[in-house]
Each structure stands twice: as structure tokens, then as C-alpha cells.
Design an enzyme around this catalytic site. Structure first.
Site, mmCIF file in Angstrom:
data_model
loop_
_atom_site.group_PDB
_atom_site.id
_atom_site.type_symbol
_atom_site.label_atom_id
_atom_site.label_comp_id
_atom_site.label_asym_id
_atom_site.label_seq_id
_atom_site.Cartn_x
_atom_site.Cartn_y
_atom_site.Cartn_z
ATOM 1 N NE ARG A 56 -1.604 -2.404 2.723
ATOM 2 C CZ ARG A 56 -1.689 -3.674 2.300
ATOM 3 N NH1 ARG A 56 -2.727 -4.044 1.604
ATOM 4 N NH2 ARG A 56 -0.760 -4.571 2.582
ATOM 5 C CB THR A 57 3.480 2.560 2.241
ATOM 6 O OG1 THR A 57 2.737 2.106 3.363
ATOM 7 C CG2 THR A 57 4.078 3.925 2.555
ATOM 8 C CE LYS A 85 26.466 -3.170 -5.833
ATOM 9 N NZ LYS A 85 26.678 -2.102 -6.822
ATOM 10 N NE ARG A 106 7.072 0.519 4.845
ATOM 11 C CZ ARG A 106 5.852 -0.017 4.788
ATOM 12 N NH1 ARG A 106 5.697 -1.283 4.440
ATOM 13 N NH2 ARG A 106 4.792 0.713 5.070
ATOM 14 C CG HIS A 134 3.355 3.941 8.427
ATOM 15 N ND1 HIS A 134 3.515 4.821 7.365
ATOM 16 C CD2 HIS A 134 2.998 2.750 7.877
ATOM 17 C CE1 HIS A 134 3.254 4.174 6.232
ATOM 18 N NE2 HIS A 134 2.939 2.918 6.519
HETATM 19 N N1 CP Z 1 -0.325 0.024 5.742
HETATM 20 C C1 CP Z 1 0.893 -0.280 5.233
HETATM 21 O O1 CP Z 1 1.927 0.293 5.623
HETATM 22 O O2 CP Z 1 0.858 -1.262 4.297
HETATM 23 P P1 CP Z 1 2.113 -1.756 3.451
HETATM 24 O O3 CP Z 1 3.054 -2.446 4.424
HETATM 25 O O4 CP Z 1 1.570 -2.709 2.433
HETATM 26 O O5 CP Z 1 2.776 -0.554 2.859
#
Ligand code: CP
Length: 306
Positions: A56-57, A85, A106, A134
């Protein structure tokens, strides 16, 4: 104001900006619903650096940038970048920021996004840092609540599941607690929310640890359910003790208020039975869809076109 700034922690966003984001996300949602192409970021480039899996993100950020008329360059897993590396976060971000106007990252390490923001020449958005935060998930969660109830205060919200490792709930509890809400924390003993997450908050007295989900089922407005994250456990014996601790099925849902909602950042495993999906209180797919509009608003505000 968000213009030109990194977004690492939900505390980086002023409460009045929450509502500016909601208004702009609503505008984008309406414009896209009638097929209007928004060209506000033509010529701009976003880097998405994902060193941990995501559906999603990453996809919603990339969709948001494309829908604004911009372009995306992407690292979708650590092994396809020079991080494999041994390149440091600092060097990686120096490069990504020289190739783009904004970076979304991320990373499995808590604090990685803050570190990246210190070495980046462009704004960095935290797309999840280990068990840290998040923040853009929280903004889309709040937007979903605001759409449903017309407010983000005077609500009773239950956070259920992995409150220790769950970065989505770490950001969400801090945001909800700025307003006049009651927040119930419901988790197995070993997955309780760490004290440092809720320390120093003015409204901490409205945050309650609840042992039994049944105690809040008939009164909460929002149930925010989270996955117990196997990948974060050091000892899998501990995971075995808590797996399946909470499961929402139609029997559970039948006890909830008619006007309440179930949210989940997704992915889910077994904590919400698919039989619940058709119930009007199931809001998790709508929540995930809102990610595109909210992230469009965040990107365009940071890049200063709004
Ligand atoms: N909600 C969320 O962070 O989903 P993903 O891990 O799929 O990005």
C-alpha cells in the site's frame, strides 16, 4: 506548514495542517472521481526507497505522484540497491536526493528516516521505520475517520493487537491524543504499547489499557485492528503465545454499535475474518484507498504547489 519540510514523525505536523491535508485530499478525491487529470507536479521526481516490503505505502505514493503529473524512480527492495553492498543510509540518501525533488523511505531500522532527513538535500517522508512511526498512514487513518464522523475528536477509539511493535498505532495514538478522544489500548501483555510512545502527551489521562476486548465492543466508535508482526519477534516462542489473540468475525461485529467502524492498516492475516468484509462497518479497504488522495495532498503541500 509542510512546505519544504521532511515528514518523519506525526509530531512534525501541526494540528491545523491535519485539516488542510483533509481538505486538499477531499478536493483531489472529487477531481479524480470525475476523471480530471491533475498536472500540478509536472517535471517533479519522487524517489521511493523501500528497504522493507510494502504494497500500500509504496504503490499509493507512486500512484499519488503519477496522478499529480510527476514521475517516480524507485528502489523496491534492499537487495536491488547498493545497500546490499554495504552502502550507508547517509550515502544512499545523498544520491537519491540529488536525483529527485522528494524522497519516500521505508526502512527496518527505527530512526532511519530521521537519519536520512539529516543527509538529504530534499524533503524526506517516512514510509515506516521499523517499530518507530508511520506518519502518513496516520494522516490517511485520520482522514478516513474525519470522512465518516465529520470530526477527529470526541470519539472512543480502541487500538487492538500488536501495540508494541506496531508503528501505525505509535503514530496514531499520539495524533488522537492531541484531541479530546478516549483511546483504549487492547493487546496481549507482551505486546503492550511502550510507555515512551505515550509519554509527555497532554491527554495521556484519556488513554486506558483494557484487558478484554468485550469491555469496549459495545461502546467504541472506531476499532483499529493491527496484525501481530511475526517478523519483529526476537523469539518465535513468544509469537506462538500471542498468535490469534484477537479475531473479528461476524459474531464480534454483531456486538458493535451500528455507527462504528473497523479499520486496519493492512496487511491482515487472521485478525479480521473475510466474512466481515461485506459489513458496512468494514472500513479498511476504503481506508487503504484514501492513501492515494491523502498522499497527493502531502506531496503537493511539501513541494509547495499548495
Ligand atoms: N499500511 C501499510 O503500511 O501497508 P504496506 O506495508 O503494504 O505498505
Amino acid at each position: 506548514m509542510l512546505k519544504g519540510k521532511s515528514l518523519v514523525n506525526i509530531d512534525d505536523v501541526a494540528s491545523e495542517d491535519f485539516f488542510r491535508i483533509f481538505d486538499l485530499a477531499s478536493e483531489y478525491k472529487k477531481r479524480l472521481s470525475v476523471g480530471e487529470y491533475v498536472k500540478e507536479l509536472e517535471g517533479k521526481i519522487m524517489s521511493t526507497l523501500f528497504f522493507e516490503p510494502s504494497t500500500r505505502t509504496r504503490l499509493s505514493f507512486e500512484s499519488a505522484m503519477h496522478r499529480l503529473g510527476g514521475n517516480v524512480i524507485s528502489v523496491s527492495e534492499a537487495k536491488s540497491s547498493s545497500a546490499s553492498k554495504g552502502e550507508t543510509i547517509a550515502d544512499t540518501i545523498r544520491m537519491a536526493s540529488s536525483y529527485s525533488d522528494i524522497v519516500v523511505m521505508r526502512h527496518p531500522m527505527e530512526g532511519a528516516a530521521r537519519l536520512a532527513s539529516e543527509f538529504s538535500s530534499v524533503p524526506v517522508i517516512n514510509g515506516g521505520d521499523g517499530s518507530g512511526q508511520h506518519p502518513t498512514q496516520t494522516l490517511l487513518d485520520l482522514f478516513t475517520i474525519w470522512e465518516k464522523f465529520g470530526r477527529i475528536d470526541n470519539l472512543d477509539v480502541s487500538l487492538v493487537g500488536d501495540l508494541k511493535y506496531g508503528r501505525t498505532v505509535h503514530s496514531l495514538v499520539r495524533a488522537l491524543s492531541r484531541f479530546d478522544n478516549t483511546v483504549n489500548l487492547i493487546s496481549p501483555e507482551i505486546l503492550q504499547m511502550p510507555d515512551h510512545v505515550i509519554s509527555g502527551m497532554k491527554q495521556a489521562r484519556r488513554i486506558k489499557r483494557i484487558e478484554n476486548l468485550d469491555d469496549v465492543l459495545t461502546k467504541s466508535d472506531v476499532f483499529y485492528v493491527t496484525r501481530i508482526q511475526k517478523e519483529r519477534f526476537v523469539d518465535l516462542n513468544d509469537y506462538a503465545k500471542v498468535i490469534g489473540s484477537y479475531s473479528f468475525d461476524m459474531e464480534t461485529v454483531s456486538k458493535m454499535k451500528k455507527n462504528s467502524i473497523i479499520m486496519h492498516p493492512l496487511p491482515r492475516v487472521d485478525e479480521i475474518n473475510p466474512e466481515v468484509d461485506m459489513d458496512p462497518r468494514a472500513y479498511y479497504f476504503r481506508e487503504a484507498s484514501n492513501g492515494v488522495f491523502v498522499r497527493m495532498a502531502i506531496i503537493s503541500m511539501i513541494l509547495g504547489v499548495r
